[in-house]
Design a protein around this motif. Structure first.
Motif, mmCIF file in Angstrom:
data_model
loop_
_atom_site.group_PDB
_atom_site.id
_atom_site.type_symbol
_atom_site.label_atom_id
_atom_site.label_comp_id
_atom_site.label_asym_id
_atom_site.label_seq_id
_atom_site.Cartn_x
_atom_site.Cartn_y
_atom_site.Cartn_z
ATOM 1 N N ASP A 108 0.799 -1.229 0.000
ATOM 2 C CA ASP A 108 0.000 0.000 0.000
ATOM 3 C C ASP A 108 0.833 1.281 0.000
ATOM 4 O O ASP A 108 0.285 2.371 -0.168
ATOM 5 N N TYR A 109 2.161 1.165 0.185
ATOM 6 C CA TYR A 109 3.010 2.348 0.261
ATOM 7 C C TYR A 109 3.173 2.992 -1.118
ATOM 8 O O TYR A 109 3.413 2.309 -2.115
ATOM 9 N N SER A 116 1.163 3.070 -5.466
ATOM 10 C CA SER A 116 1.564 1.907 -4.674
ATOM 11 C C SER A 116 1.585 0.670 -5.560
ATOM 12 O O SER A 116 1.074 0.677 -6.696
ATOM 13 N N ALA A 118 -0.156 -1.903 -4.900
ATOM 14 C CA ALA A 118 -1.584 -2.244 -5.013
ATOM 15 C C ALA A 118 -2.240 -1.450 -6.142
ATOM 16 O O ALA A 118 -3.068 -1.989 -6.892
ATOM 17 N N ASP A 119 -1.857 -0.173 -6.296
ATOM 18 C CA ASP A 119 -2.360 0.636 -7.411
ATOM 19 C C ASP A 119 -1.907 0.054 -8.751
ATOM 20 O O ASP A 119 -2.686 -0.001 -9.713
#
Length: 196
Positions: A108-109, A116, A118-119
């Protein structure tokens, strides 16, 4: 190399090392060494795969040109590497120490102005869906010349688990192969395969 004609596959090849070495390359558009020699057998093994797509990044397009000299290679903007924002292009020794992070926190960073992992996984999932459908339609492999982060995102897509996908090493010029079906990912064939 196993039989490339063995069903529908997504084959993710990480580009050759970006130059100059020792920097974090995401959206920074670096090239590869002009005198790079491919590992013996790599070009021959991949020459038989006609369905090829590249990230628009220069280092990926140059790697694809080495693998398939003179061939027209489609590009897909969704296959760009993770955007590292303010950290992009920095020498590794100048990157901030984030301290200990859990796998979820690392996924998530995002650096200031970046995205991130996740992105990245969310951005690339539609591309993997589309490329998997295309591979299934032809019944063979579709090669994606991309980045370490994109190879890990492909694993996250298959595993439905970005945290686990971050634990895989992806070397320059390595191959990661996923079996795909009409509804999407099926299984991992191999990860981080390199030529000696």
């Amino acid at each position: 190399m196993q039989d490339w004609a063995d069903g529908a596959q997504l084959v993710v090849i990480r580009h050759a090392p970006a130059m100059p070495r020792g920097r974090l390359y995401g959206r920074t558009d670096a090239g590869i060494a002009s005198d790079l020699d491919l590992p013996p057998g790599m070009r021959a093994a991949l020459a038989r795969v006609p369905d090829r797509v590249s990230s628009p990044a220069r280092r990926c397009r140059e790697t694809a040109a080495l693998l398939w000299p003179g061939a027209e290679i489609e590009t897909d903007a969704l296959l760009w590497e993770q955007d590292f924002g303010a950290h992009d292009g920095l020498p590794f020794e100048d990157l901030p120490d984030l301290g200990p992070l859990s796998g979820a926190a690392l996924a998530d960073y995002s650096a200031p102005g970046g995205e991130s992992f996740a992105d990245l996984c969310a951005r690339t999932a539609p591309a993997f869906d589309a490329h998997a459908r295309a591979a299934h339609e032809v019944g063979g492999p579709r090669v994606l010349v991309a980045h370490a982060g994109v190879a890990r995102a492909a694993l996250a897509w298959l595993l439905d688990d970005p945290v686990t996908a971050l634990r895989f090493e992806i070397a320059p010029l390595s191959v990661t192969r996923l079996r795909v079906g009409p509804e999407g990912p099926v299984s991992v064939i191999e990860v981080n395969r390199t030529w000696g």
